[in-house]
Design a protein around this motif. Structure first.
Motif, PDB file in Angstrom:
ATOM      1  N   THR A  11       0.903  -1.230  -0.060  1.00 42.70           N
ATOM      2  CA  THR A  11      -0.023  -0.125   0.041  1.00 42.70           C
ATOM      3  C   THR A  11       0.897   1.250   0.105  1.00 42.70           C
ATOM      4  OG1 THR A  11      -1.785  -1.172   1.235  1.00 42.70           O
ATOM      5  CG2 THR A  11      -1.784   1.307   1.198  1.00 42.70           C
ATOM      6  N   LYS A  12       1.918   1.047   0.687  1.00 44.76           N
ATOM      7  CA  LYS A  12       2.910   2.289   0.821  1.00 44.76           C
ATOM      8  C   LYS A  12       3.584   2.635  -0.711  1.00 44.76           C
ATOM      9  CE  LYS A  12       3.895   2.894   5.612  1.00 44.76           C
ATOM     10  NZ  LYS A  12       5.202   3.020   6.663  1.00 44.76           N
ATOM     11  N   LEU A  13       3.894   1.478  -1.246  1.00 43.44           N
ATOM     12  CA  LEU A  13       4.484   1.538  -2.457  1.00 43.44           C
ATOM     13  C   LEU A  13       3.436   2.270  -3.328  1.00 43.44           C
ATOM     14  CD1 LEU A  13       6.445   0.986  -4.919  1.00 43.44           C
ATOM     15  CD2 LEU A  13       5.169  -1.224  -4.978  1.00 43.44           C
ATOM     16  N   VAL A  14       2.258   2.058  -3.657  1.00 43.18           N
ATOM     17  CA  VAL A  14       1.151   2.672  -4.282  1.00 43.18           C
ATOM     18  C   VAL A  14       1.278   4.103  -3.730  1.00 43.18           C
ATOM     19  CG1 VAL A  14      -1.174   2.592  -5.252  1.00 43.18           C
ATOM     20  CG2 VAL A  14      -0.005   0.387  -4.711  1.00 43.18           C
ATOM     21  N   PHE A  15       1.142   4.269  -2.817  1.00 40.25           N
ATOM     22  CA  PHE A  15       1.140   5.694  -2.179  1.00 40.25           C
ATOM     23  C   PHE A  15       2.299   6.676  -2.785  1.00 40.25           C
ATOM     24  CE2 PHE A  15       2.735   8.991   0.816  1.00 40.25           C
ATOM     25  CZ  PHE A  15       1.653  10.133   0.786  1.00 40.25           C
ATOM     26  N   TYR A  16       3.546   6.021  -2.726  1.00 39.46           N
ATOM     27  CA  TYR A  16       4.742   6.939  -3.079  1.00 39.46           C
ATOM     28  C   TYR A  16       4.773   7.039  -4.415  1.00 39.46           C
ATOM     29  CZ  TYR A  16       7.035   6.486   1.562  1.00 39.46           C
ATOM     30  OH  TYR A  16       7.329   6.746   2.963  1.00 39.46           O
ATOM     31  N   THR A  17       4.105   6.034  -5.152  1.00 40.21           N
ATOM     32  CA  THR A  17       4.196   6.259  -6.698  1.00 40.21           C
ATOM     33  C   THR A  17       3.066   7.386  -7.120  1.00 40.21           C
ATOM     34  OG1 THR A  17       4.842   3.592  -7.089  1.00 40.21           O
ATOM     35  CG2 THR A  17       3.651   5.225  -8.946  1.00 40.21           C
ATOM     36  N   ALA A  18       2.057   7.248  -6.467  1.00 38.95           N
ATOM     37  CA  ALA A  18       0.950   8.215  -6.555  1.00 38.95           C
ATOM     38  C   ALA A  18       1.597   9.751  -6.101  1.00 38.95           C
ATOM     39  CB  ALA A  18      -0.275   7.992  -5.539  1.00 38.95           C
ATOM     40  N   TRP A  19       2.161   9.764  -5.137  1.00 38.22           N
ATOM     41  CA  TRP A  19       2.561  11.005  -4.653  1.00 38.22           C
ATOM     42  C   TRP A  19       3.571  11.696  -5.659  1.00 38.22           C
ATOM     43  CZ3 TRP A  19       1.673  13.684  -0.223  1.00 38.22           C
ATOM     44  CH2 TRP A  19       2.630  14.854   0.318  1.00 38.22           C
ATOM     45  N   GLU A  20       4.525  10.850  -6.195  1.00 41.13           N
ATOM     46  CA  GLU A  20       5.374  11.440  -7.165  1.00 41.13           C
ATOM     47  C   GLU A  20       4.379  11.640  -8.566  1.00 41.13           C
ATOM     48  OE1 GLU A  20       8.484  12.857  -9.531  1.00 41.13           O
ATOM     49  OE2 GLU A  20       8.438  12.687  -7.638  1.00 41.13           O
ATOM     50  N   LEU A  21       3.701  11.214  -8.871  1.00 35.49           N
ATOM     51  CA  LEU A  21       2.666  11.457 -10.222  1.00 35.49           C
ATOM     52  C   LEU A  21       2.034  12.738 -10.005  1.00 35.49           C
ATOM     53  CD1 LEU A  21       1.353   7.898 -11.095  1.00 35.49           C
ATOM     54  CD2 LEU A  21       2.982   9.058 -12.385  1.00 35.49           C
ATOM     55  N   VAL A  22       1.448  12.875  -8.935  1.00 31.92           N
ATOM     56  CA  VAL A  22       0.691  14.058  -8.831  1.00 31.92           C
ATOM     57  C   VAL A  22       1.375  15.248  -8.364  1.00 31.92           C
ATOM     58  CG1 VAL A  22      -1.461  12.632  -8.386  1.00 31.92           C
ATOM     59  CG2 VAL A  22       0.102  13.483  -6.349  1.00 31.92           C
ATOM     60  N   ASN A  23       2.752  15.223  -7.999  1.00 33.12           N
ATOM     61  CA  ASN A  23       3.343  16.509  -7.587  1.00 33.12           C
ATOM     62  C   ASN A  23       4.483  16.652  -8.360  1.00 33.12           C
ATOM     63  OD1 ASN A  23       2.100  17.154  -5.088  1.00 33.12           O
ATOM     64  ND2 ASN A  23       2.822  15.358  -4.294  1.00 33.12           N
ATOM     65  N   ARG A  24       4.915  15.930  -9.475  1.00 31.60           N
ATOM     66  CA  ARG A  24       5.904  16.360 -10.445  1.00 31.60           C
ATOM     67  C   ARG A  24       5.380  17.465 -11.303  1.00 31.60           C
ATOM     68  NH1 ARG A  24       6.644  13.102 -15.210  1.00 31.60           N
ATOM     69  NH2 ARG A  24       8.781  12.351 -14.352  1.00 31.60           N
ATOM     70  N   ASP A  25       6.548  18.074 -11.700  1.00 26.75           N
ATOM     71  CA  ASP A  25       6.400  19.144 -12.856  1.00 26.75           C
ATOM     72  C   ASP A  25       5.533  18.858 -14.116  1.00 26.75           C
ATOM     73  OD1 ASP A  25       7.352  21.178 -10.913  1.00 26.75           O
ATOM     74  OD2 ASP A  25       9.533  20.965 -11.743  1.00 26.75           O
ATOM     75  N   GLU A  26       6.287  17.910 -14.787  1.00 21.96           N
ATOM     76  CA  GLU A  26       5.617  17.339 -15.893  1.00 21.96           C
ATOM     77  C   GLU A  26       4.632  16.094 -15.837  1.00 21.96           C
ATOM     78  OE1 GLU A  26       6.024  19.047 -18.761  1.00 21.96           O
ATOM     79  OE2 GLU A  26       7.181  20.740 -17.688  1.00 21.96           O
ATOM     80  N   ARG A  27       3.477  16.191 -16.494  1.00 21.44           N
ATOM     81  CA  ARG A  27       2.577  15.148 -16.949  1.00 21.44           C
ATOM     82  C   ARG A  27       3.293  13.887 -17.324  1.00 21.44           C
ATOM     83  NH1 ARG A  27      -3.229  14.859 -19.779  1.00 21.44           N
ATOM     84  NH2 ARG A  27      -3.256  12.599 -20.226  1.00 21.44           N
ATOM     85  N   ILE A  28       3.538  12.896 -17.116  1.00 20.18           N
ATOM     86  CA  ILE A  28       4.077  11.676 -17.688  1.00 20.18           C
ATOM     87  C   ILE A  28       3.657  11.412 -19.266  1.00 20.18           C
ATOM     88  CG2 ILE A  28       4.442  10.153 -15.436  1.00 20.18           C
ATOM     89  CD1 ILE A  28       2.099   8.566 -16.339  1.00 20.18           C
ATOM     90  N   LYS A  29       4.510  10.957 -19.827  1.00 18.97           N
ATOM     91  CA  LYS A  29       4.156  11.118 -21.476  1.00 18.97           C
ATOM     92  C   LYS A  29       3.862   9.516 -21.681  1.00 18.97           C
ATOM     93  CE  LYS A  29       7.425  14.759 -22.784  1.00 18.97           C
ATOM     94  NZ  LYS A  29       7.838  15.138 -21.394  1.00 18.97           N
TER      95      LYS A  29
END
Length: 526
Positions: free
Chosen positions: A500-518
């Motif tokens: 569960t923590k792994l999914v949280f950390y992955t989500a945290w990076e996805l929603v807070n990074r500068d650029e949307r993933i391509k």
């Protein structure tokens, strides 16, 4: 001139390190709210007898929906469907009664002489000829379809795979059976791909086989009522007794044809096919009733990038009851459901404390997965937020157990789909793991030729079909899969917490990074 430039570079580097450290510090702070105690508390309720196995459209599923909604409200999540936490969708429930097969004037009975798995539509068909096609296998070492045109033909195939007199498989080359024996979907899939109209699978001991699958085929079935034609046609597949097969292929020279075919293949190790005239009538017509189900949607609005959205899903439905048996579905997918709830609470708390995500997040517990990915299909066909703004889907389905392969080290998770559409998503997930959770990533089920086809079998697939990058987090199957013994006492809560923590950390990076993933991969999985 150079000294000021060096000074500027040093300041920029220090600021970047500070920002990164602050970001990691906040992520760690909110990840720490994901606890064994909370996961246990929620799962003990979700997978209790009170929820009656959470079968789609049934009272137990409705109770579970209300519980998840109440927790979303308690966490401080906004309703994810405008002013509503539910997204309802219509389902058609079909009774399997009214199935009949006539062979040469003899009537054969459903659940006695034959059975079938639901999924294809009502069928009325008369067969003037029928073709024996060995074992119905298409493999490099043994191929029943080589040089044979199956288009429009009704096929009869033997269950299992061809073996020599020493019980060695012609497919594997040893006494170990191949996936053609283990996975019953493979034969029907290859028959459909080759254009067959129907298939009969001859089973050595029909009643013994039936005992293991009866629950799934004798109860009413469901289909999503979306007024859209099916994207792919499933051919009718019937599992029949040897007695029924003998009627399809009458004896010759006082020897049963099926036995003769089997002996010939065993001796020669070569495919065998023969087409005979027949007089077979299939009739499958079912009574229908309209019911409804619902997805449960909780929403955390982002800040400067709020128009972009991450969707985190798990299915909360399961198989219901069978007499006094209750299919509690603690792992499948109570584990994923409570994981989504814990991640939702962590992000809601972050926002409450002024550290909310830059992008918005939709936490969605879907129903109908066990019936055919209904809830996620309905969402992508009727999205609350534009799919074009949806950056990714993280799907959690069975993350509370340890499979036999990893029994000596539960510190693992299967990762499926992460690299199918976006190399950035794949790297983000791996980086989140190496920085925070240190799980063993097993990509076995991510292989394109994986016979289990898990990539196609959970809710992320409906997002992937719409070109949205996905990750499916999974612990693998176990002996309690789809059985009434999938209970809370068998959950490894420490493993569930770390996944569960792994999914949280992955989500945290996805929603807070500068650029949307391509989206930078052309997938061959769609």
């Amino acid at each position: 001139m150079r000294k000021p430039l060096i000074l500027v570079a040093l300041i920029a580097s220090a600021f970047s390190s500070f920002a990164s450290g602050t970001k990691d510090s906040l992520a760690n702070k909110y990840a720490s709210t994901i606890s064994v105690d909370d996961l246990t508390r929620h799962l003990t309720i979700i997978a209790s007898d009170e929820f009656e196995g959470r079968e789609t459209g049934k009272p137990g599923q409705k109770k579970a929906a209300e519980y998840i909604k109440s927790q979303f409200i308690a966490f401080g999540l906004e309703p994810g469907n405008k002013n509503n936490y539910f997204q309802k969708y219509p389902v058609i429930m079909q009774d399997p009664a009214g199935v009949e097969i006539m062979v040469n004037g003899n009537k054969y009975k459903f659940l006695k002489d034959f059975y079938y798995f639901p999924g294809f539509g009502d069928t009325v068909m008369h067969l003037n000829e029928i073709t024996f096609l060995g074992y119905g296998i298409s493999d490099k070492k043994y191929d029943d379809y080589e040089g044979f045109d199956a288009k429009g033909k009704a096929l009869v195939v033997l269950n299992g795979e061809p073996k020599n007199s020493k019980s060695q498989s012609y497919v594997t080359g040893n006494k170990t059976v191949s996936d053609w024996t283990v996975n019953n979907r493979m034969k029907s899939r290859i028959a459909s791909e080759n254009g067959a109209s129907a298939m009969f699978v001859v089973v050595e001991d029909l009643m013994a086989n039936l005992k293991t699958v009866k629950f799934f085929i004798e109860n009413p079935t469901m289909k999503l009522d979306n007024n859209k034609p099916a994207s792919s046609k499933r051919i009718p597949v019937f599992y029949i007794s040897k007695k029924m097969a003998e009627d399809l292929f009458p004896n010759v020279d006082n020897e049963n044809r099926m036995t003769r075919y089997e002996k010939q293949i065993s001796k020669n190790g070569k495919p065998k096919n023969e087409t005979l005239n027949s007089n077979v009538t299939l009739s499958i017509q079912r009574d229908s009733e309209k019911i409804s189900s619902e997805n449960v949607l909780g929403y955390v609005e982002g800040s400067d990038l709020k128009d972009e959205l991450l969707v985190i899903t798990a299915h909360y439905d399961h198989l219901g009851t069978d007499g006094e048996k209750i299919y509690n579905g603690a792992d499948d997918d109570g584990s994923g459901t409570v994981a989504v709830m814990e991640i939702a609470e962590a992000f809601a708390r972050a926002k409450l404390e002024g550290n909310g995500p830059r992008r918005s997040i939709l936490f969605m517990a879907v129903s109908g997965e066990e019936k055919g990915l209904f809830g996620s299909q309905h969402y992508v066909e009727n999205p609350v937020f534009p799919l074009s703004n949806t950056i990714a889907n993280l799907n959690i389905d069975m993350v509370g157990r340890v499979d036999k392969k990893h029994k000596d080290n539960p510190n693992y998770v299967y990762i499926i789909g992460s690299d199918k559409l976006s190399t950035e998503l794949h790297k983000i997930n791996e980086n989140a793991n190496s920085a925070h959770t240190n799980l063993i990533f097993d990509y076995t089920y991510n292989k394109p030729n994986d016979p289990n086809r898990f990539y196609y079998r959970s809710d992320h697939y409906n997002f992937a079909k719409n070109n949205i990058p996905v990750i499916f987090f999974f612990n693998g199957t176990h002996d309690d899969y789809h059985k009434s013994t999938d209970t809370v006492d068998k959950i490894n809560f420490e493993a569930l917490k770390m996944r569960t923590k792994l999914v949280f950390y992955t989500a945290w990076e996805l929603v807070n990074r500068d650029e949307r993933i391509k989206v930078d991969v052309v997938s061959d999985f769609k």
